[in-house]
Motif scaffolding. Sequence first.
Motif, mmCIF file in Angstrom:
data_model
loop_
_atom_site.group_PDB
_atom_site.id
_atom_site.type_symbol
_atom_site.label_atom_id
_atom_site.label_comp_id
_atom_site.label_asym_id
_atom_site.label_seq_id
_atom_site.Cartn_x
_atom_site.Cartn_y
_atom_site.Cartn_z
ATOM 1 N N LEU A 1 43.213 44.099 28.730
ATOM 2 C CA LEU A 1 42.609 44.049 27.396
ATOM 3 C C LEU A 1 41.083 44.090 27.486
ATOM 4 O O LEU A 1 40.423 44.881 26.783
ATOM 5 C CB LEU A 1 43.063 42.782 26.676
ATOM 6 C CG LEU A 1 42.532 42.568 25.247
ATOM 7 C CD1 LEU A 1 43.091 43.630 24.314
ATOM 8 C CD2 LEU A 1 42.900 41.168 24.742
ATOM 9 N N LEU A 2 40.516 43.252 28.354
ATOM 10 C CA LEU A 2 39.057 43.227 28.498
ATOM 11 C C LEU A 2 38.525 44.532 29.088
ATOM 12 O O LEU A 2 37.465 45.011 28.693
ATOM 13 C CB LEU A 2 38.637 42.055 29.380
ATOM 14 C CG LEU A 2 38.840 40.654 28.795
ATOM 15 C CD1 LEU A 2 38.307 39.595 29.750
ATOM 16 C CD2 LEU A 2 38.153 40.518 27.438
ATOM 17 N N THR A 3 39.276 45.115 30.028
ATOM 18 C CA THR A 3 38.853 46.389 30.612
ATOM 19 C C THR A 3 38.838 47.492 29.557
ATOM 20 O O THR A 3 37.915 48.313 29.509
ATOM 21 C CB THR A 3 39.781 46.785 31.773
ATOM 22 O OG1 THR A 3 39.741 45.767 32.777
ATOM 23 C CG2 THR A 3 39.358 48.110 32.382
ATOM 24 N N THR A 4 39.849 47.499 28.691
ATOM 25 C CA THR A 4 39.913 48.502 27.616
ATOM 26 C C THR A 4 38.727 48.358 26.673
ATOM 27 O O THR A 4 38.048 49.342 26.341
ATOM 28 C CB THR A 4 41.228 48.359 26.834
ATOM 29 O OG1 THR A 4 42.339 48.489 27.734
ATOM 30 C CG2 THR A 4 41.332 49.433 25.755
ATOM 31 N N PHE A 5 38.448 47.123 26.242
ATOM 32 C CA PHE A 5 37.297 46.887 25.362
ATOM 33 C C PHE A 5 35.991 47.245 26.069
ATOM 34 O O PHE A 5 35.060 47.780 25.445
ATOM 35 C CB PHE A 5 37.269 45.422 24.916
ATOM 36 C CG PHE A 5 38.134 45.131 23.725
ATOM 37 C CD1 PHE A 5 37.845 45.688 22.486
ATOM 38 C CD2 PHE A 5 39.238 44.304 23.836
ATOM 39 C CE1 PHE A 5 38.647 45.422 21.384
ATOM 40 C CE2 PHE A 5 40.033 44.038 22.742
ATOM 41 C CZ PHE A 5 39.745 44.594 21.510
ATOM 42 N N THR A 6 35.916 46.944 27.373
ATOM 43 C CA THR A 6 34.697 47.236 28.123
ATOM 44 C C THR A 6 34.439 48.735 28.190
ATOM 45 O O THR A 6 33.327 49.204 27.900
ATOM 46 C CB THR A 6 34.802 46.663 29.547
ATOM 47 O OG1 THR A 6 34.938 45.245 29.469
ATOM 48 C CG2 THR A 6 33.563 47.005 30.360
ATOM 49 N N SER B 1 35.630 47.597 39.053
ATOM 50 C CA SER B 1 35.811 46.798 40.273
ATOM 51 C C SER B 1 36.963 45.809 40.135
ATOM 52 O O SER B 1 37.545 45.386 41.139
ATOM 53 C CB SER B 1 34.523 46.045 40.605
ATOM 54 O OG SER B 1 34.273 45.001 39.664
ATOM 55 N N TYR B 2 37.315 45.426 38.899
ATOM 56 C CA TYR B 2 38.413 44.473 38.689
ATOM 57 C C TYR B 2 39.779 45.144 38.771
ATOM 58 O O TYR B 2 40.807 44.464 38.667
ATOM 59 C CB TYR B 2 38.258 43.766 37.337
ATOM 60 C CG TYR B 2 37.396 42.533 37.423
ATOM 61 C CD1 TYR B 2 37.961 41.270 37.552
ATOM 62 C CD2 TYR B 2 36.009 42.619 37.393
ATOM 63 C CE1 TYR B 2 37.174 40.140 37.646
ATOM 64 C CE2 TYR B 2 35.211 41.501 37.491
ATOM 65 C CZ TYR B 2 35.800 40.260 37.618
ATOM 66 O OH TYR B 2 35.020 39.140 37.718
ATOM 67 N N HIS B 3 39.804 46.476 38.948
ATOM 68 C CA HIS B 3 41.075 47.166 39.132
ATOM 69 C C HIS B 3 41.822 46.619 40.337
ATOM 70 O O HIS B 3 43.053 46.491 40.318
ATOM 71 C CB HIS B 3 40.834 48.677 39.292
ATOM 72 C CG HIS B 3 42.013 49.412 39.859
ATOM 73 N ND1 HIS B 3 43.133 49.699 39.108
ATOM 74 C CD2 HIS B 3 42.245 49.901 41.102
ATOM 75 C CE1 HIS B 3 44.005 50.334 39.860
ATOM 76 N NE2 HIS B 3 43.500 50.475 41.073
ATOM 77 N N TYR B 4 41.076 46.284 41.394
ATOM 78 C CA TYR B 4 41.708 45.752 42.612
ATOM 79 C C TYR B 4 42.447 44.448 42.313
ATOM 80 O O TYR B 4 43.590 44.258 42.745
ATOM 81 C CB TYR B 4 40.648 45.522 43.685
ATOM 82 C CG TYR B 4 41.232 45.031 45.002
ATOM 83 C CD1 TYR B 4 41.617 45.934 45.987
ATOM 84 C CD2 TYR B 4 41.404 43.670 45.239
ATOM 85 C CE1 TYR B 4 42.160 45.489 47.179
ATOM 86 C CE2 TYR B 4 41.950 43.223 46.423
ATOM 87 C CZ TYR B 4 42.329 44.131 47.393
ATOM 88 O OH TYR B 4 42.875 43.681 48.558
ATOM 89 N N ASN C 1 32.038 38.981 29.608
ATOM 90 C CA ASN C 1 30.668 39.457 29.415
ATOM 91 C C ASN C 1 30.619 40.972 29.214
ATOM 92 O O ASN C 1 29.862 41.486 28.394
ATOM 93 C CB ASN C 1 29.825 39.068 30.633
ATOM 94 C CG ASN C 1 28.447 39.688 30.614
ATOM 95 O OD1 ASN C 1 27.604 39.348 29.805
ATOM 96 N ND2 ASN C 1 28.216 40.630 31.526
ATOM 97 N N ASN C 2 31.443 41.699 29.968
ATOM 98 C CA ASN C 2 31.428 43.157 29.890
ATOM 99 C C ASN C 2 31.977 43.671 28.570
ATOM 100 O O ASN C 2 31.549 44.724 28.083
ATOM 101 C CB ASN C 2 32.248 43.756 31.041
ATOM 102 C CG ASN C 2 31.882 43.180 32.385
ATOM 103 O OD1 ASN C 2 30.729 42.858 32.630
ATOM 104 N ND2 ASN C 2 32.859 43.033 33.269
ATOM 105 N N ALA C 3 32.933 42.940 27.998
ATOM 106 C CA ALA C 3 33.633 43.436 26.815
ATOM 107 C C ALA C 3 32.944 43.087 25.504
ATOM 108 O O ALA C 3 33.260 43.673 24.466
ATOM 109 C CB ALA C 3 35.063 42.883 26.800
ATOM 110 N N CYS C 4 31.995 42.146 25.525
ATOM 111 C CA CYS C 4 31.461 41.606 24.269
ATOM 112 C C CYS C 4 30.208 42.308 23.760
ATOM 113 O O CYS C 4 29.813 42.096 22.612
ATOM 114 C CB CYS C 4 31.161 40.115 24.431
ATOM 115 S SG CYS C 4 32.630 39.076 24.423
ATOM 116 N N ASN C 5 29.558 43.125 24.594
ATOM 117 C CA ASN C 5 28.259 43.653 24.192
ATOM 118 C C ASN C 5 28.331 44.528 22.949
ATOM 119 O O ASN C 5 27.425 44.513 22.116
ATOM 120 C CB ASN C 5 27.624 44.440 25.352
ATOM 121 C CG ASN C 5 27.009 43.518 26.381
ATOM 122 O OD1 ASN C 5 26.710 42.359 26.091
ATOM 123 N ND2 ASN C 5 26.830 43.999 27.590
#
Length: 322
Positions: free
Chosen positions: A28-33, A73-76, A279-283
């Motif tokens: 979810l966060l990766t998609t929003f990011t 990088s969080y894919h791993y 942090n990555n998803a909220c900007n």
Amino acid sequence: MFPDFSNRTLFGIHNTSERITLVFWNILLTTFTLIGNLIILLGTCKFRALRLDKISVVLIQNIAVTDILSAMSYHYNVASLVANGAVYPRVVCVISNGLQFTVTVSAAFLICSLHITKLHSLRYPLRNRLWTKKCAVVIVIAVYTLSLLMFAARIVAHRDALYFDYRVYGCLMNHLKVKKTWLDTAYLTVILVPCVVIVFTNIILVVMVRLTNGKINLRGAVVALYVGIVFLVSYSPMLFITNIGVRVIQKYPELTSRKFKRDFFVFFIRFAFFIIPLNNACNVFVYAASLRSFRTYLSKFVVLGTWRLASRVYFSMRSRSY
């Protein structure tokens, strides 16, 4: 002494529902990011969605780039959570850890630069007009150069100390295997110094916003303030646990029970690690909340564009059915 956190039996997540929850959270966060930061890059490069000074725009663009790299990088970790173990060779684990460290350093210094330049523009508005886009490019190049140098040093000097850690389902550093050198001081410096600067500049920005009370245009200061707050909220738990909490427990082991130390070393660090992508998803939401120009861009080019695209697809499929 640290336990062996590479032991899946003791420290892995055996509850499937818990692992699925973490996987869903990260996806979810990766998609929003990815979507949010691509919207930011498109808006700043083509549509002038952020009506701020040139230096702030360039820094915000590069913050978006670091957010996208961080999400990648969080894919791993996500793949390891799905498989309940390491699925890639160790070299991928080491590179993933190095990339996460690098983008963290880059993001911290870029946000720090955003705060400092914004405070300078508010304190010396006439001098700020002499700053050009080239100044921002120089700042960005310096930040990336420092981050890449630290990445190379981490990989070369400490690659043997990195191991697969089941607390975060990714690579972390075993500090017991690391010889105390100037690199450890450098690692701590490049992480903590910009964070301390962000804290103090945030306080100054809050004071300036409250004192001016609308007398001058502070939209850039508000943007910098919100970006700094989101960064500190996301990274503070991990910074506190790894730099203060662990050292206190190691120095005074008699103060904590074995159960608390296990909860601290496993569950608290797991929570702190997986809250960082917030942090990555909220900007994109930060800019939408603080800038009318960005809200206009979202409504005009994103919402209406998506609606038109969906309408075209719908009517195209409908015409083919006839």
